[in-house]
Design an enzyme around this catalytic site. Structure first.
Site, PDB file in Angstrom:
ATOM      1  N   HIS A   1      -8.626  -5.331  11.383  1.00 40.27           N
ATOM      2  CA  HIS A   1      -9.400  -5.262  10.150  1.00 40.27           C
ATOM      3  C   HIS A   1     -11.012  -4.184  10.704  1.00 40.27           C
ATOM      4  CE1 HIS A   1      -7.461  -8.217   7.545  1.00 40.27           C
ATOM      5  NE2 HIS A   1      -6.631  -7.579   8.525  1.00 40.27           N
TER       6      HIS A   1
ATOM      7  N   GLU B   1       0.975  -1.425  -0.127  1.00 40.53           N
ATOM      8  CA  GLU B   1      -0.261  -0.660   0.172  1.00 40.53           C
ATOM      9  C   GLU B   1       1.096   0.998  -0.105  1.00 40.53           C
ATOM     10  OE1 GLU B   1      -2.766  -3.478   1.299  1.00 40.53           O
ATOM     11  OE2 GLU B   1      -0.759  -2.133   1.828  1.00 40.53           O
TER      12      GLU B   1
END
Length: 325
Positions: A129, A60
């Site tokens: 998450h 990322e």
């Protein structure tokens, strides 16, 4: 009008803007060959090819940096994160480069780019998450933050985000991609920074955004049976925030409840509370109530997760508290 899924609204918005402007491209993990982790880019590789629909490694920070550099060279990238939890790996590029480049170069480099993907919880995904970072990004001057709750809003706001000349954080939800809603046959754009009164009422104002707003509607339906009329405002854009729509409603109802799927400390609801007490204090007939997740990491246990998340019963209790019932 026609009915489509949330994921189709995202796909249509990106595709329409890519047809309109050849400098727009999409990059992220699994966006091309796999049609997107949530099938939000289905068919785009076939139409636009691998130079504009780009599968990335699980890196990322790397592809966020590529996007920033390409923006400075005239492109308008859309960066998809499989979840904004993973955006933390690339947050240096978002906060220190994308958000600041325009100011640091005295306006020589506008930064028209979109970082998009799901936010907040989506079932039993564990603590790492299941986080909501809207307030993190909204705390950063130079970024705009959008969190739509409907199919119609998602498409219109994403098109606006892609055309905007500043970096935009566009936050979705895994649990909303299958939602269905109506959109016009023709093109439409929703301006950034404009809240929407989703339900008019007279007794109490409920402000929310994103998928958690559904709990406000469930609560309002139950409260209506008891003669309590709720006005529900969907922020849609967290930054810039539409203060006037909130203030206008509070001046009418004299009571405010804020519903947010995030931790309570320094939350979006905290900012709203400050603005209302500063600019509409004399109109309040009760202290403002906010409803958030519990102030802990998200639990994996389904029983604990249910308790951790805000729900319609929490909203009902908060509304009755400000109504002194």
């Amino acid at each position: 009008m026609r009915t489509i899924q949330f994921r189709e609204a995202i796909c249509e918005a990106m595709s329409e803007e890519m047809r309109r402007d050849e400098t727009v491209y999409l990059m992220g993990e699994e966006v091309a060959e796999y049609n997107g982790a949530y099938k939000a880019s289905k068919g785009m590789l076939a139409e636009f090819g691998p130079k504009r629909i780009i599968d990335t490694p699980i890196a990322e920070l790397g592809f966020a940096g590529i996007a920033v550099g390409s923006t400075m060279n005239g492109c308008r990238p859309i960066v998809e994160y499989m979840t904004f939890n993973f955006a933390l790996v690339g947050i240096d590029q978002i906060i220190n480069n994308a958000a600041k480049m325009r100011q640091m170069t005295a306006g020589q480099f506008p930064m028209p780019m979109v970082f998009r993907g799901p936010t907040a919880s989506a079932g039993q995904l564990g603590a790492t998450h299941s986080q909501a970072f809207e307030n993190w990004f909204a705390n950063t001057p130079g970024l705009k933050v959008i969190v739509p709750s409907t199919v119609y809003d998602a498409k219109g706001l994403l098109k606006a985000a892609i055309r905007d000349n500043d970096p935009v954080i566009f936050m979705e939800s895994e649990q909303m991609y299958g939602d269905k809603g109506e959109v016009p046959d023709g093109e439409y754009i929703i301006p950034i920074g404009v809240a929407d009164v989703k339900r008019e009422g007279t007794d109490v104002t409920i402000v929310s955004f994103g998928k958690i707003i559904k709990e406000a509607f469930h609560a309002a339906d139950e409260l209506a049976k008891e003669g309590i009329s709720c006005e529900i405002i969907d922020l849609r854009t967290v930054r810039p925030m539409d203060h006037e729509t909130i203030l206008t409603s509070v001046r009418k109802t004299n009571r405010l409840v804020i519903l947010e799927e995030a931790w309570p400390f320094a939350s979006v609801s905290s900012e709203i509370t400050y603005i209302v007490q500063e600019r509409a204090f004399d109109f309040l007939d009760a202290p403002i109530q906010r409803i958030t997740t519990a102030d802990t990491p998200a639990p994996y246990s389904p029983t604990l997760l249910k308790e951790w998340l805000p729900n319609a019963n929490d909203v009902i209790k908060a509304v009755k508290k400000v109504m002194y019932k």
